[in-house]
Design a protein around this motif. Structure first.
Motif, mmCIF file in Angstrom:
data_model
loop_
_atom_site.group_PDB
_atom_site.id
_atom_site.type_symbol
_atom_site.label_atom_id
_atom_site.label_comp_id
_atom_site.label_asym_id
_atom_site.label_seq_id
_atom_site.Cartn_x
_atom_site.Cartn_y
_atom_site.Cartn_z
ATOM 1 N N PHE A 123 0.855 -1.187 0.000
ATOM 2 C CA PHE A 123 0.000 0.000 0.000
ATOM 3 C C PHE A 123 0.888 1.234 0.000
ATOM 4 O O PHE A 123 1.987 1.198 0.496
ATOM 5 N N LYS A 158 -23.012 -4.125 8.557
ATOM 6 C CA LYS A 158 -23.983 -5.002 7.892
ATOM 7 C C LYS A 158 -23.319 -6.323 7.494
ATOM 8 O O LYS A 158 -23.785 -7.397 7.841
ATOM 9 N N TYR A 159 -22.248 -6.209 6.737
ATOM 10 C CA TYR A 159 -21.581 -7.413 6.252
ATOM 11 C C TYR A 159 -20.565 -7.906 7.277
ATOM 12 O O TYR A 159 -20.049 -7.130 8.075
ATOM 13 N N SER A 160 -20.265 -9.201 7.202
ATOM 14 C CA SER A 160 -19.322 -9.795 8.152
ATOM 15 C C SER A 160 -18.311 -10.645 7.406
ATOM 16 O O SER A 160 -18.572 -11.134 6.309
ATOM 17 N N ALA A 192 -16.628 -13.310 9.145
ATOM 18 C CA ALA A 192 -16.464 -14.651 9.719
ATOM 19 C C ALA A 192 -17.564 -14.952 10.721
ATOM 20 O O ALA A 192 -18.088 -14.057 11.383
ATOM 21 N N GLY A 196 -9.206 -19.408 0.958
ATOM 22 C CA GLY A 196 -9.621 -18.545 -0.138
ATOM 23 C C GLY A 196 -10.984 -17.908 0.065
ATOM 24 O O GLY A 196 -11.162 -16.705 -0.150
ATOM 25 N N GLY A 197 -11.956 -18.706 0.507
ATOM 26 C CA GLY A 197 -13.318 -18.206 0.655
ATOM 27 C C GLY A 197 -13.444 -17.007 1.572
ATOM 28 O O GLY A 197 -14.335 -16.180 1.397
ATOM 29 N N TYR A 255 -11.538 -14.516 1.659
ATOM 30 C CA TYR A 255 -11.161 -13.306 0.923
ATOM 31 C C TYR A 255 -12.231 -12.937 -0.093
ATOM 32 O O TYR A 255 -12.607 -11.765 -0.215
ATOM 33 N N ALA A 256 -12.749 -13.938 -0.812
ATOM 34 C CA ALA A 256 -13.801 -13.669 -1.798
ATOM 35 C C ALA A 256 -14.978 -12.949 -1.158
ATOM 36 O O ALA A 256 -15.555 -12.035 -1.754
ATOM 37 N N GLY A 257 -15.316 -13.330 0.073
ATOM 38 C CA GLY A 257 -16.455 -12.736 0.748
ATOM 39 C C GLY A 257 -16.229 -11.298 1.181
ATOM 40 O O GLY A 257 -17.177 -10.582 1.515
ATOM 41 N N PHE A 303 -14.611 -8.970 -0.731
ATOM 42 C CA PHE A 303 -14.435 -8.023 -1.834
ATOM 43 C C PHE A 303 -15.648 -7.105 -2.022
ATOM 44 O O PHE A 303 -15.495 -5.895 -2.216
ATOM 45 N N TYR A 304 -16.847 -7.690 -1.981
ATOM 46 C CA TYR A 304 -18.038 -6.875 -2.243
ATOM 47 C C TYR A 304 -18.241 -5.783 -1.192
ATOM 48 O O TYR A 304 -18.382 -4.600 -1.549
ATOM 49 N N PRO A 305 -18.232 -6.129 0.106
ATOM 50 C CA PRO A 305 -18.352 -5.047 1.096
ATOM 51 C C PRO A 305 -17.230 -4.009 0.960
ATOM 52 O O PRO A 305 -17.468 -2.811 1.177
ATOM 53 N N GLN A 321 -15.737 -3.135 -1.861
ATOM 54 C CA GLN A 321 -16.089 -2.291 -3.002
ATOM 55 C C GLN A 321 -17.139 -1.250 -2.628
ATOM 56 O O GLN A 321 -17.062 -0.093 -3.054
#
Lengths: 355, 355
Positions: free
Chosen positions: A172, A183-185, A187, A198-199, A201-203, A205-207, A209
């Motif tokens: 960075f 709202k999003y979590s 774990a 891996g999973g 990290y995928a979860g 990305f959307y929050p 963004q």
């Protein structure tokens, strides 16, 4: 590390690509070195590892990695000192954690010697790829995934372990503004948050963004039940300085046991800083910000080392952090990187000589 | 479904493998048909889909699927009726849900016509692969994963959408004993549990293996906070019959909106069965079992359709379910499969003719 007890089959490139790389302008994790290590799991056992030219991986479309997310990884770096010696930082910790992650994802654990000998041998071969510009390093990515086939939702019977290397600049640049997520979590209790899977990290990305669209660069994750406690900063562990005390959340089944996190704790304590490992309420941050006692927040992780935070958003309000002279973030980053780059003594025994 | 508006490039196999397959003894999801559909996302757009011979996929070792778990999938079946006509079941629902899953995992949504035209065209080409022995079908697996490269933890810039087909026998045989899980969890509030994302499955394997070691075949997931409410049965939705009322948990951000689940609800109501969609406490199951009012439990999902449960374990005790004549499980399975195989009227308009 033991001496090399693993018979590694080595096939070197005919011609290195190293002269094509601009080492003065390296991105993070986009340039790969000449070689990679690969080791197959089949017939119930990990087979002989091979070092080969970096090359594509061919898989059946029903390989379980594409369907059921069985993958774990580690992040490490190799550092070159002023005399050209190459060092790793606490590689044992990555070796152990890879297997902790694997167990939770039903991936067979990898023998320690395959990881350690494979890592050492590969980095020795790639030593010329370790960059020397300040803040740069050879980023090392060990990973395991399910290559066995079949559309039944069950663990695979074949896996592949890889190590790839990427000469990299800093992760960075500059301070980041973060949004405290309600709202999003990331774990669940009893979930896989502590695994470098891996999973996880995928979860995120959307929050993340959504936070970027709101003008932040990163998300601070809170617990999924009450959203009252901070847990991680993006893909890093989170530290908070209130007055002169450094706080960080305890590891749990939701929080990654970060190598940088535990190194920061040890270095801070050696520097005489009071460190409290305890749950930290969002409300504590807000009131500390209001009364001026909130001095710093930063993320800690292998890629960025220390990622300072300039302020946070929470429930529609923004809270700015002060500019600190003599910040803990810069002190701790200097102390840890000085050990990593062999610019200082290593009282903890963390540095590991590769070549 | 619209007429075929997508230009699909079709390359057929030179020689079919179909004569090598024993259609009287098909496992689930292990035999692949001759062709597959593939569509690439790059330069910000989904490209022209292709139907090609089933073949390996070659990826760079830094493809994000190997590291950051960006993958989603669907499960569907094609059914052959007595006249040799081939049918799908509510394919629109899978098309919509794939994009709901993709959005949560930061995968670009796939245009409806690529999914629907690709699916229809592929199944038409593979029509001889749809088996006709009772309970068998052509299992269809649409899936999307991140093929774009780079070790930075951020969404990929390239993706691949595939549809592969596997002529398959029934998924499960016989009733299963389940363990009500109180330590491990499947999903977080605000997490990705409602998405058909790879990571959700990888996280279930280890707790399921532990349950298998204890003599059960499957896990009943409970909420990650209190573990007081049942949520899913393995990778299926869960139904419970107490006296003559059928209960199922409401969908949420933790629970998959199953196509079989919603079809079971509609069919049950059409049959005059009272269905309550509400949270179901574990304690309610235990006391209903003790007083004899717990008549049935079953999982519902595309692969198994209905998977009856013979009993459950909870806190060291085992609770057996009675053998029911005229069970809801058999009634509902017959009603739904009769529609799927075109053996009955389709008052709901769920059946979709392929060829």
């Amino acid at each position: 590390m033991e001496t090399n007890v693993t018979n590694i089959i080595i096939e070197k490139v005919k011609k290195s690509r190293i002269s094509e790389v601009d080492f003065s302008n390296l991105p993070f994790g986009k340039v790969h070195s000449d070689h990679m290590l690969v080791c197959d799991y089949r017939d119930g056992a990990w087979q002989t590892p091979r070092i080969t030219p970096y090359q594509g991986i061919t898989l059946d479309p029903s390989a379980k990695i594409f369907h059921y997310g069985q993958s774990v990884f580690e992040g490490m770096k190799a550092y070159k000192d002023e005399n050209g010696k190459v060092w790793l930082f606490r590689p044992d910790e990555n070796q152990k954690r890879l297997n902790i992650s694997s167990k939770r994802i039903s991936i067979p654990e990898l023998p320690r010697e395959i990881f350690m000998d494979g890592l050492k041998t590969l980095v020795q071969i790639e030593k010329d790829w370790v960059p020397t510009t300040p803040g740069s390093s050879l980023y090392i990515r060990p990973f395991v995934f399910a290559s066995g086939t079949g559309l039944h939702a069950s663990p695979a019977d074949q896996y592949k372990f890889f190590i790839v290397c990427a000469p990299s600049g800093p992760y960075f640049a500059g301070k980041v503004r973060v949004l405290i997520e309600e709202k999003y979590s990331r774990a669940a209790n009893g979930g896989v948050g502590y695994a470098k899977a891996g999973g996880n990290y995928a979860g995120q990305f959307y929050p993340t963004q959504l936070a970027i669209q709101k003008g932040y660069q990163q998300v601070i994750w809170t617990d999924d039940n009450t959203h009252e406690y901070i847990e991680e900063a993006g893909a890093m562990n989170i530290f908070v300085r209130i007055n002169d005390t450094l706080l960080t959340s305890p590891v749990s089944d939701r929080i990654l046991d970060g190598v940088t996190r535990k190194s920061v704790i040890d270095i801070a304590r050696a520097e005489g800083i009071t460190v409290e490992i305890r749950k930290v309420r969002v409300e504590e941050l807000v009131s500390a910000s209001k009364n001026g006692s909130l001095k710093e927040m930063f993320g800690a992780g292998t890629a960025a080392v220390i990622s300072p935070i300039s302020g946070f958003g929470y429930r529609g309000s923004d809270y700015d952090l002060p500019e600190m002279k003599d910040s803990y973030a810069s002190l701790l980053k200097k102390k840890i990187t000085d050990i990593q780059y062999n610019k200082a003594d290593d009282p903890f025994g963390w540095r590991f000589e590769v070549i």
